[in-house]
Write an enzyme that holds these catalytic residues in place. Structure first.
Site, mmCIF file in Angstrom:
data_model
loop_
_atom_site.group_PDB
_atom_site.id
_atom_site.type_symbol
_atom_site.label_atom_id
_atom_site.label_comp_id
_atom_site.label_asym_id
_atom_site.label_seq_id
_atom_site.Cartn_x
_atom_site.Cartn_y
_atom_site.Cartn_z
ATOM 1 N N ARG A 150 0.694 -1.212 -0.087
ATOM 2 C CA ARG A 150 0.048 -0.012 0.043
ATOM 3 C C ARG A 150 0.798 1.258 0.260
ATOM 4 N NH1 ARG A 150 -3.523 -2.822 -1.408
ATOM 5 N NH2 ARG A 150 -5.518 -3.279 -0.476
ATOM 6 N N HIS B 199 -0.602 0.426 -9.979
ATOM 7 C CA HIS B 199 -1.471 -0.542 -9.107
ATOM 8 C C HIS B 199 -2.270 -1.653 -9.771
ATOM 9 C CE1 HIS B 199 -3.817 -0.567 -5.099
ATOM 10 N NE2 HIS B 199 -3.805 -1.773 -5.267
ATOM 11 N N GLU C 87 -4.335 7.513 -5.496
ATOM 12 C CA GLU C 87 -4.362 6.956 -6.619
ATOM 13 C C GLU C 87 -5.697 7.447 -7.310
ATOM 14 O OE1 GLU C 87 -1.686 2.786 -5.372
ATOM 15 O OE2 GLU C 87 -4.127 2.881 -5.661
#
Length: 315
Positions: A234, A282, A263
């Site tokens: 994370r 991601h 994000e």
């Protein structure tokens, strides 16, 4: 029964559908709801399925019928667990659906750093190999993984899978975990020892109060000069300004990251364009097979809840 998907666009596409949810009732699939629209969209829902949508006291305030929140994810830091407990809302995550995919991406990043595959491909596609005086132009550094020390922070399912891959490459594997674990071929060490001796440090811990900003100026300073930092966990475990400084100063030899604090990436992200920093958007969890598995787990979780035997319960 009404089921609302608040951010289906983050999981569903032409190859992975949410059709399995139809067996449980009416499905309302919202592509990507803005936070301020969530409360009204789920006001009459009995089940809500989310990925990264923030479910807190504000977004849940109108959902008087809601009894269940299912996650298209393993992490649940976007859910106000205390609020859900107080209001009798069961929360279930997706367990270890992405273990192999995240471990694979971890090594895709590591291999890219040490093999420079994309840069060498660009070199060839730009016609430079045609003009090379030798058959093997040593344009970018190449290094073996064998014999290097990999330090794993967080030795859960993903960390253990990463360890097995590292062992196949002939790497020395050490790990730090909040609760020591016995894993074949992995030496359990203190955090400081891991930082000071690892050629590569890779993070596989959840984001919580203990891990938030775990990697900061002080942490990076303890890392071995020239070491590589990898984060597929994370973004919140890292102080991004401090990572930038550690890279720009040359103390770290590189960083390979798949996650950021915010994000999608913001326009003024401090890591954009930083030297020796590889960033992917991601996507470690997102292979086709992984998302298909995820959808199956989400449906199984709902089935278990409705049958009075909930599984993967986090609240």
């Amino acid at each position: 029964m009404k089921i609302v998907l608040t951010d289906a666009q983050t999981v569903v596409d032409a190859y992975v559908t949410a059709d399995c949810l139809k067996e449980f009732g009416e499905v309302v699939s919202c592509g990507l709801l803005p936070y301020e629209e969530v409360a009204e969209a789920i006001a009459d829902a009995e089940l809500v399925i989310v990925n990264k949508t923030v479910m807190d006291a504000h977004s849940l305030r109108l959902a008087k019928k809601l009894k269940y929140i299912g996650l298209f994810a393993t992490g649940y830091n976007n859910i106000d667990i205390d609020y859900c407990r107080a209001h009798g809302i069961t929360v279930c995550n997706a367990g270890s659906y992405s273990t192999n995919a995240v471990a694979q991406q971890t090594f895709a990043l590591i291999l890219e750093h040490f093999n420079n595959t994309a840069r060498y491909n660009d070199y060839v596609q730009e016609g430079k190999w045609k003009r090379s005086p030798t058959f093997s132009p040593f344009v970018y550094p190449l290094n073996e993984l064998s014999g290097k020390t990999l330090g794993i922070v967080g030795l859960g399912a993903i960390g253990q899978t990463v360890a097995r891959i590292a062992q196949a490459f002939g790497m020395n594997v050490i790990a730090y975990n909040r609760r020591p674990r016995s894993v074949d071929g992995v030496g359990m060490v203190s955090m400081d020892e891991l930082l000071g001796t690892s050629d590569i440090v890779t993070v596989h811990c959840p984001l919580n109060e203990d891990s938030a900003h775990l990697f900061n100026r002080e942490t990076f300073a303890k890392m071995k000069p020239g070491a590589v930092f990898v984060n597929t966990a994370r973004g919140g475990v890292v102080v991004e300004e401090d990572l930038r400084d550690a890279l720009e100063s040359g103390h770290l030899g590189g960083a390979c990251i798949d996650v950021l604090t915010t994000e999608p990436m913001v326009e003024d992200c401090v890591l954009m364009g930083v030297k020796n920093c590889i960033i992917t958007p991601h996507i470690a969890w997102a292979p086709l097979e992984t998302r298909q598995r995820l959808m199956g787990i989400v449906c199984d979780n709902i089935r278990g809840f409705l049958n009075g035997a909930p599984q993967n319960v986090v609240s």
